[in-house]
Design a protein around this motif. Sequence first.
Motif, PDB file in Angstrom:
ATOM      1  N   LEU A  60       0.835  -1.194   0.000  1.00 20.67           N
ATOM      2  CA  LEU A  60       0.000   0.000   0.000  1.00 20.67           C
ATOM      3  C   LEU A  60       0.871   1.246   0.000  1.00 20.67           C
ATOM      4  CD1 LEU A  60      -2.370  -1.131   2.888  1.00 20.67           C
ATOM      5  CD2 LEU A  60      -2.781  -1.399   0.419  1.00 20.67           C
ATOM      6  N   GLU A  61       0.451   2.268  -0.718  1.00 20.10           N
ATOM      7  CA  GLU A  61       1.107   3.574  -0.688  1.00 20.10           C
ATOM      8  C   GLU A  61       0.118   4.555  -0.088  1.00 20.10           C
ATOM      9  OE1 GLU A  61       4.310   5.206  -3.577  1.00 20.10           O
ATOM     10  OE2 GLU A  61       2.368   5.876  -4.357  1.00 20.10           O
ATOM     11  N   LEU A  62       0.391   5.019   1.125  1.00 18.71           N
ATOM     12  CA  LEU A  62      -0.563   5.800   1.902  1.00 18.71           C
ATOM     13  C   LEU A  62      -0.208   7.284   1.875  1.00 18.71           C
ATOM     14  CD1 LEU A  62      -0.846   3.429   4.996  1.00 18.71           C
ATOM     15  CD2 LEU A  62      -2.075   3.332   2.809  1.00 18.71           C
ATOM     16  N   GLU A  63      -1.234   8.121   1.828  1.00 16.42           N
ATOM     17  CA  GLU A  63      -1.086   9.565   1.679  1.00 16.42           C
ATOM     18  C   GLU A  63      -0.914  10.232   3.050  1.00 16.42           C
ATOM     19  OE1 GLU A  63      -1.014  11.384  -1.084  1.00 16.42           O
ATOM     20  OE2 GLU A  63      -1.625   9.934  -2.625  1.00 16.42           O
ATOM     21  N   THR A  64       0.335  10.559   3.395  1.00 18.97           N
ATOM     22  CA  THR A  64       0.610  11.155   4.700  1.00 18.97           C
ATOM     23  C   THR A  64       0.310  12.645   4.737  1.00 18.97           C
ATOM     24  OG1 THR A  64       2.916  11.468   4.065  1.00 18.97           O
ATOM     25  CG2 THR A  64       2.369   9.455   5.269  1.00 18.97           C
ATOM     26  N   GLU A  65       0.264  13.307   3.588  1.00 20.52           N
ATOM     27  CA  GLU A  65       0.000  14.745   3.560  1.00 20.52           C
ATOM     28  C   GLU A  65      -1.456  15.046   3.221  1.00 20.52           C
ATOM     29  OE1 GLU A  65       2.731  16.972   1.212  1.00 20.52           O
ATOM     30  OE2 GLU A  65       4.461  16.420   2.432  1.00 20.52           O
ATOM     31  N   THR A  71      -4.330   8.264   7.525  1.00 14.65           N
ATOM     32  CA  THR A  71      -3.089   7.507   7.387  1.00 14.65           C
ATOM     33  C   THR A  71      -2.417   7.330   8.740  1.00 14.65           C
ATOM     34  OG1 THR A  71      -2.692   8.166   5.086  1.00 14.65           O
ATOM     35  CG2 THR A  71      -0.766   7.552   6.381  1.00 14.65           C
ATOM     36  N   GLY A  72      -2.392   8.384   9.555  1.00 15.51           N
ATOM     37  CA  GLY A  72      -1.791   8.282  10.874  1.00 15.51           C
ATOM     38  C   GLY A  72      -2.477   7.232  11.732  1.00 15.51           C
ATOM     39  N   ASN A  73      -3.797   7.166  11.647  1.00 13.84           N
ATOM     40  CA  ASN A  73      -4.550   6.159  12.382  1.00 13.84           C
ATOM     41  C   ASN A  73      -4.177   4.747  11.920  1.00 13.84           C
ATOM     42  OD1 ASN A  73      -7.028   5.212  14.006  1.00 13.84           O
ATOM     43  ND2 ASN A  73      -7.505   4.484  11.943  1.00 13.84           N
ATOM     44  N   LEU A 168     -20.972  12.486   2.902  1.00 13.36           N
ATOM     45  CA  LEU A 168     -19.534  12.653   3.120  1.00 13.36           C
ATOM     46  C   LEU A 168     -18.703  11.506   2.569  1.00 13.36           C
ATOM     47  CD1 LEU A 168     -19.495  14.221   6.695  1.00 13.36           C
ATOM     48  CD2 LEU A 168     -19.219  15.363   4.479  1.00 13.36           C
ATOM     49  N   GLY A 169     -19.348  10.468   2.066  1.00 12.64           N
ATOM     50  CA  GLY A 169     -18.620   9.372   1.450  1.00 12.64           C
ATOM     51  C   GLY A 169     -17.685   8.666   2.425  1.00 12.64           C
ATOM     52  N   PHE A 170     -16.707   7.974   1.855  1.00 11.79           N
ATOM     53  CA  PHE A 170     -15.726   7.225   2.642  1.00 11.79           C
ATOM     54  C   PHE A 170     -14.360   7.889   2.510  1.00 11.79           C
ATOM     55  CE2 PHE A 170     -19.214   4.421   1.800  1.00 11.79           C
ATOM     56  CZ  PHE A 170     -19.377   3.710   2.982  1.00 11.79           C
ATOM     57  N   ALA A 171     -13.498   7.636   3.476  1.00  9.02           N
ATOM     58  CA  ALA A 171     -12.206   8.318   3.563  1.00  9.02           C
ATOM     59  C   ALA A 171     -11.114   7.513   2.870  1.00  9.02           C
ATOM     60  CB  ALA A 171     -11.842   8.568   5.026  1.00  9.02           C
ATOM     61  N   ALA A 172     -10.937   7.754   1.573  1.00  7.03           N
ATOM     62  CA  ALA A 172      -9.814   7.158   0.848  1.00  7.03           C
ATOM     63  C   ALA A 172      -8.518   7.770   1.364  1.00  7.03           C
ATOM     64  CB  ALA A 172      -9.960   7.404  -0.648  1.00  7.03           C
ATOM     65  N   PHE A 173      -7.473   6.939   1.511  1.00 10.59           N
ATOM     66  CA  PHE A 173      -6.216   7.481   2.042  1.00 10.59           C
ATOM     67  C   PHE A 173      -4.980   6.874   1.391  1.00 10.59           C
ATOM     68  CE2 PHE A 173      -7.365   3.867   4.606  1.00 10.59           C
ATOM     69  CZ  PHE A 173      -6.199   3.281   5.061  1.00 10.59           C
ATOM     70  N   GLY A 174      -5.134   6.247   0.239  1.00  9.09           N
ATOM     71  CA  GLY A 174      -3.980   5.714  -0.468  1.00  9.09           C
ATOM     72  C   GLY A 174      -4.394   4.764  -1.573  1.00  9.09           C
ATOM     73  N   ARG A 175      -3.404   4.051  -2.115  1.00 13.11           N
ATOM     74  CA  ARG A 175      -3.651   3.118  -3.220  1.00 13.11           C
ATOM     75  C   ARG A 175      -2.742   1.905  -3.080  1.00 13.11           C
ATOM     76  NH1 ARG A 175      -3.738   6.221  -8.966  1.00 13.11           N
ATOM     77  NH2 ARG A 175      -4.621   4.242  -9.596  1.00 13.11           N
ATOM     78  N   VAL A 176      -3.121   0.852  -3.763  1.00 14.48           N
ATOM     79  CA  VAL A 176      -2.259  -0.326  -3.867  1.00 14.48           C
ATOM     80  C   VAL A 176      -1.148  -0.012  -4.863  1.00 14.48           C
ATOM     81  CG1 VAL A 176      -2.128  -2.737  -4.589  1.00 14.48           C
ATOM     82  CG2 VAL A 176      -4.109  -1.932  -3.277  1.00 14.48           C
ATOM     83  N   ALA A 177       0.095  -0.133  -4.427  1.00 11.81           N
ATOM     84  CA  ALA A 177       1.240   0.087  -5.307  1.00 11.81           C
ATOM     85  C   ALA A 177       1.667  -1.213  -5.981  1.00 11.81           C
ATOM     86  CB  ALA A 177       2.417   0.669  -4.517  1.00 11.81           C
ATOM     87  N   GLU A 178       1.569  -2.324  -5.262  1.00 13.55           N
ATOM     88  CA  GLU A 178       1.909  -3.638  -5.802  1.00 13.55           C
ATOM     89  C   GLU A 178       0.972  -4.668  -5.178  1.00 13.55           C
ATOM     90  OE1 GLU A 178       5.969  -4.463  -4.902  1.00 13.55           O
ATOM     91  OE2 GLU A 178       6.721  -2.605  -5.808  1.00 13.55           O
ATOM     92  N   GLY A 179       0.607  -5.674  -5.958  1.00 14.56           N
ATOM     93  CA  GLY A 179      -0.184  -6.764  -5.409  1.00 14.56           C
ATOM     94  C   GLY A 179      -1.654  -6.752  -5.776  1.00 14.56           C
ATOM     95  N   MET A 180      -2.024  -6.013  -6.840  1.00 17.01           N
ATOM     96  CA  MET A 180      -3.435  -6.025  -7.240  1.00 17.01           C
ATOM     97  C   MET A 180      -3.888  -7.415  -7.691  1.00 17.01           C
ATOM     98  SD  MET A 180      -5.317  -3.402  -6.675  1.00 17.01           S
ATOM     99  CE  MET A 180      -6.730  -3.641  -7.762  1.00 17.01           C
TER     100      MET A 180
END
Length: 229
Positions: A60-65, A71-73, A168-180
């Motif tokens: 996973l590649e998570l968005e820290t900014e 992401t912190g959670n 308010l939808g759902f809280a997306a916070f990143g993407r799969v970088a490898e392993g789809m």
Amino acid sequence: MAMLRQFVLSALLTFLSAPASAQSDAAHAVGARAEAAKAESRRAATVRVVLQTSEGPITLELETERAPATTGNFLKYVDQKRLDGTTFYRATKVAPELGLIQGGVRNNPKRLLPPVVHEPTSKTGLSHVDGAISMARNAPGTATADFFITIGALPSMDANPTASGDNLGFAAFGRVAEGMETVRRILTAPTSPTEGQGVMKGQMLAKPVRIITARRARQQPSASPDHEK
């Protein structure tokens, strides 16, 4: 980003003062270096986590900014090893190559941390694209440790300020970088026709996929996510 702007300005001034015969080569060099600087900036704004599952690894590649609270959670659960030994337990098949898989602690009180503030996609600028990771929730602000990964784009899960009710939808916070390929394999795994309640009935995996470990990965140069290939 300040360093990137300073570099581009300096390079542009050099380019404009160069002889015309050299400007083409200089433009290519400036473009290549600027793209490398942008890539480095993007890497600094994300962190990678590897889920080792019984079906294979998922990186996973998570968005820290852009999604710092969410992401912190998630990283708290990773760093405290609270996801080790949990499972992917749900597979929702909307259409061929379209749906989501859901995993996490399933309200195990021994593993739960306090809920995280909701970060809607209208705030983060993220979206439920193919391979997005997002938080499962009931009301906004109730998400804890359970998460889902999308297969195919599901923009209906984004925040929609023009809609009525809970928009308010759902809280997306990143993407799969490898392993789809692992994610898709879990999506197509058999489900139980009787387990689950409400909308989740018939979506529970007959044999949940174990998350053996969840660990931060050493940062490596970014490559195109394999779901974009």
